[in-house]
Design a protein around this motif. Structure first.
Motif, PDB file in Angstrom:
ATOM      1  N   UNK A 131       0.832  -1.207   0.000  1.00 49.77           N
ATOM      2  CA  UNK A 131       0.000   0.000   0.000  1.00 49.77           C
ATOM      3  C   UNK A 131       0.866   1.256   0.000  1.00 49.77           C
ATOM      4  N   UNK A 132       2.142   1.088  -0.368  1.00 46.26           N
ATOM      5  CA  UNK A 132       3.036   2.237  -0.401  1.00 46.26           C
ATOM      6  C   UNK A 132       2.676   3.182  -1.541  1.00 46.26           C
ATOM      7  N   UNK A 133       2.185   2.634  -2.644  1.00 47.20           N
ATOM      8  CA  UNK A 133       1.777   3.467  -3.762  1.00 47.20           C
ATOM      9  C   UNK A 133       0.457   2.942  -4.300  1.00 47.20           C
ATOM     10  N   UNK A 134      -0.477   3.837  -4.494  1.00 50.05           N
ATOM     11  CA  UNK A 134      -1.757   3.438  -5.039  1.00 50.05           C
ATOM     12  C   UNK A 134      -1.615   3.102  -6.522  1.00 50.05           C
ATOM     13  N   UNK A 135      -2.323   2.094  -6.960  1.00 52.12           N
ATOM     14  CA  UNK A 135      -2.247   1.666  -8.357  1.00 52.12           C
ATOM     15  C   UNK A 135      -3.602   1.712  -9.054  1.00 52.12           C
ATOM     16  N   UNK A 136      -4.649   2.096  -8.336  1.00 50.38           N
ATOM     17  CA  UNK A 136      -5.970   2.212  -8.938  1.00 50.38           C
ATOM     18  C   UNK A 136      -6.534   3.591  -8.617  1.00 50.38           C
ATOM     19  N   UNK A 165       1.291  10.805 -10.437  1.00 58.07           N
ATOM     20  CA  UNK A 165       1.332   9.570  -9.655  1.00 58.07           C
ATOM     21  C   UNK A 165       0.924   8.330 -10.439  1.00 58.07           C
ATOM     22  N   UNK A 166       0.304   8.493 -11.576  1.00 57.86           N
ATOM     23  CA  UNK A 166      -0.193   7.348 -12.341  1.00 57.86           C
ATOM     24  C   UNK A 166       0.945   6.732 -13.138  1.00 57.86           C
ATOM     25  N   UNK A 167       1.032   5.392 -13.100  1.00 60.25           N
ATOM     26  CA  UNK A 167       2.147   4.683 -13.732  1.00 60.25           C
ATOM     27  C   UNK A 167       1.632   3.614 -14.694  1.00 60.25           C
ATOM     28  N   UNK A 168       2.545   3.054 -15.437  1.00 64.83           N
ATOM     29  CA  UNK A 168       2.239   1.979 -16.382  1.00 64.83           C
ATOM     30  C   UNK A 168       1.561   0.814 -15.668  1.00 64.83           C
ATOM     31  N   UNK A 169       0.514   0.279 -16.296  1.00 61.18           N
ATOM     32  CA  UNK A 169      -0.259  -0.868 -15.792  1.00 61.18           C
ATOM     33  C   UNK A 169      -1.179  -0.524 -14.624  1.00 61.18           C
ATOM     34  N   UNK A 188      -7.133   0.411 -18.441  1.00 65.10           N
ATOM     35  CA  UNK A 188      -5.756   0.005 -18.162  1.00 65.10           C
ATOM     36  C   UNK A 188      -4.808   1.022 -18.777  1.00 65.10           C
ATOM     37  N   UNK A 189      -3.791   1.434 -18.015  1.00 65.12           N
ATOM     38  CA  UNK A 189      -2.805   2.374 -18.521  1.00 65.12           C
ATOM     39  C   UNK A 189      -1.777   1.614 -19.359  1.00 65.12           C
ATOM     40  N   UNK A 201      -8.147  24.414 -27.196  1.00 64.65           N
ATOM     41  CA  UNK A 201      -9.028  25.580 -27.306  1.00 64.65           C
ATOM     42  C   UNK A 201      -9.545  26.028 -25.945  1.00 64.65           C
ATOM     43  N   UNK A 202      -9.371  25.195 -24.916  1.00 65.64           N
ATOM     44  CA  UNK A 202      -9.812  25.569 -23.564  1.00 65.64           C
ATOM     45  C   UNK A 202      -8.622  26.074 -22.755  1.00 65.64           C
ATOM     46  N   UNK A 203      -8.845  26.291 -21.472  1.00 69.38           N
ATOM     47  CA  UNK A 203      -7.806  26.850 -20.607  1.00 69.38           C
ATOM     48  C   UNK A 203      -6.954  25.791 -19.914  1.00 69.38           C
ATOM     49  N   UNK A 204      -7.205  24.525 -20.181  1.00 74.91           N
ATOM     50  CA  UNK A 204      -6.465  23.466 -19.511  1.00 74.91           C
ATOM     51  C   UNK A 204      -5.061  23.347 -20.089  1.00 74.91           C
ATOM     52  N   UNK A 205      -4.078  23.186 -19.196  1.00 75.69           N
ATOM     53  CA  UNK A 205      -2.703  23.018 -19.625  1.00 75.69           C
ATOM     54  C   UNK A 205      -2.332  21.538 -19.554  1.00 75.69           C
ATOM     55  N   UNK A 206      -1.886  21.000 -20.673  1.00 71.97           N
ATOM     56  CA  UNK A 206      -1.516  19.593 -20.746  1.00 71.97           C
ATOM     57  C   UNK A 206      -0.112  19.496 -21.321  1.00 71.97           C
ATOM     58  N   UNK A 207       0.821  18.941 -20.549  1.00 78.16           N
ATOM     59  CA  UNK A 207       2.200  18.793 -21.006  1.00 78.16           C
ATOM     60  C   UNK A 207       2.519  17.357 -21.409  1.00 78.16           C
ATOM     61  N   UNK A 208       1.799  16.423 -20.826  1.00 79.72           N
ATOM     62  CA  UNK A 208       2.015  15.018 -21.172  1.00 79.72           C
ATOM     63  C   UNK A 208       0.720  14.252 -20.992  1.00 79.72           C
ATOM     64  N   UNK A 209       0.621  13.139 -21.685  1.00 81.84           N
ATOM     65  CA  UNK A 209      -0.591  12.328 -21.635  1.00 81.84           C
ATOM     66  C   UNK A 209      -0.220  10.868 -21.453  1.00 81.84           C
ATOM     67  N   UNK A 210      -1.234  10.083 -21.157  1.00 83.07           N
ATOM     68  CA  UNK A 210      -1.074   8.631 -21.061  1.00 83.07           C
ATOM     69  C   UNK A 210      -2.046   7.982 -22.039  1.00 83.07           C
ATOM     70  N   UNK A 211      -1.736   6.798 -22.439  1.00 86.05           N
ATOM     71  CA  UNK A 211      -2.609   6.033 -23.324  1.00 86.05           C
ATOM     72  C   UNK A 211      -3.334   4.983 -22.491  1.00 86.05           C
ATOM     73  N   UNK A 212      -4.652   4.956 -22.581  1.00 86.24           N
ATOM     74  CA  UNK A 212      -5.437   4.013 -21.790  1.00 86.24           C
ATOM     75  C   UNK A 212      -6.361   3.200 -22.696  1.00 86.24           C
ATOM     76  N   UNK A 213      -6.642   1.983 -22.248  1.00 82.84           N
ATOM     77  CA  UNK A 213      -7.564   1.091 -22.969  1.00 82.84           C
ATOM     78  C   UNK A 213      -8.747   0.769 -22.065  1.00 82.84           C
ATOM     79  N   UNK A 214      -9.938   0.873 -22.590  1.00 88.62           N
ATOM     80  CA  UNK A 214     -11.136   0.571 -21.816  1.00 88.62           C
ATOM     81  C   UNK A 214     -11.299  -0.934 -21.644  1.00 88.62           C
ATOM     82  N   UNK A 215     -11.342  -1.374 -20.389  1.00 86.33           N
ATOM     83  CA  UNK A 215     -11.552  -2.792 -20.075  1.00 86.33           C
ATOM     84  C   UNK A 215     -13.021  -3.113 -19.862  1.00 86.33           C
TER      85      UNK A 215
END
Length: 260
Positions: A131-136, A165-169, A188-189, A201-215
């Motif tokens: 439980x040191x790092x959350x994965x969900x 904080x979100x990581x692969x898998x 799943x990440x 076109x909105x005010x949100x700043x995004x510098x990086x993204x992740x790719x996710x698949x719907x399970x």
């Protein structure tokens, strides 16, 4: 846990789950049992038999109760419900009393007990217990900016703004804000730390993204905001961890053992 002798079943659970033996520290109160960590000696629960009148309840006789440590958010959710009281003889800003008379469901008792253990554990113990790092995670999606419900279906893949904080898998549960107001997708990440250079076109700043698949795709009435609030999730303004008890509830509602 059955309604009968919930205190004993709490002791059985913490012995099996954490190796904790109840400690009886006071001669004047021989049935007050402290549950604490073996390393830092911090309490994470105390089980007592307390007079109803001392708890502010009507009637005579004693009730078995359990004090647990809680976050302010959890206190605001649980205290208005039956079976929960401001902490008896402890800091009411950080602790809460749970009645062990059958008025509180078993899942909530274990959820609060585990949460209290987590809040008071050392980093070393959290790491040992996984439980040191959350994965969900529960991640908000505002249809005002992007209609994720249009693009995301089972087996579908999209790119989404990534939290630090979100990581692969990791597993991401997509919460669609109002007017939907419900968890709709379990994902799943697949990839992380993907640079994002497109202009928005909105005010949100995004510098990086992740790719996710719907399970999995859930009906919008299955896990609404009111259901989430029962497990301490009253708002999702940014990525936050998925409570174990809510995860179990989703597994129960969907009949999917893989989600437990």
């Amino acid at each position: 846990m059955a309604k009968q002798d919930l205190a004993k079943q709490v002791f059985d659970y913490v012995l099996k789950q954490y190796g904790t033996q109840p400690e009886y520290l006071w001669k004047s109160y021989p049935d007050y049992a402290v549950l604490r960590h073996a390393d830092n000696r911090k309490w994470y629960a105390i089980v007592m038999n307390v007079e109803k009148t001392s708890l502010g309840l009507s009637g005579t006789g004693k009730l078995a109760v359990m004090n647990v440590k809680c976050s302010p958010e959890m206190l605001s959710v649980f205290l208005p419900q039956a079976g929960f009281l401001p902490a008896y003889h402890m800091n009411k800003n950080h602790w809460m009393t749970v009645l062990l008379d059958g008025s509180v469901d078993n899942d909530s008792i274990l959820f609060l007990l585990n949460a209290s253990f987590d809040l008071t554990a050392t980093r070393q113990v959290k790491k040992q217990l996984g439980i040191a790092r959350y994965t969900e995670w529960i991640v908000p999606a505002n249809p005002k900016y992007y209609d994720v419900e249009k693009d995301l279906r089972e087996g579908g893949e999209i790119y989404w703004k990534q939290s630090n904080n979100i990581a692969l898998d990791d597993i991401v549960y997509m919460y669609i804000t109002e007017p939907t107001g419900a968890i709709r997708y379990k994902c799943l990440v697949l990839e992380v730390n993907i640079p994002y250079r497109q202009k928005r076109t909105d005010d949100l700043q995004v510098k990086r993204v992740m790719k996710i698949r719907c399970l999995k795709e859930y009906d919008k009435n299955l896990i609404p905001r009111a259901k989430m609030a029962q497990f301490g999730v009253t708002s999702v303004r940014s990525p936050r961890h998925m409570p174990y008890a809510l995860k179990q509830e989703i597994a129960l509602l969907t009949g999917d053992a893989s989600e437990k």
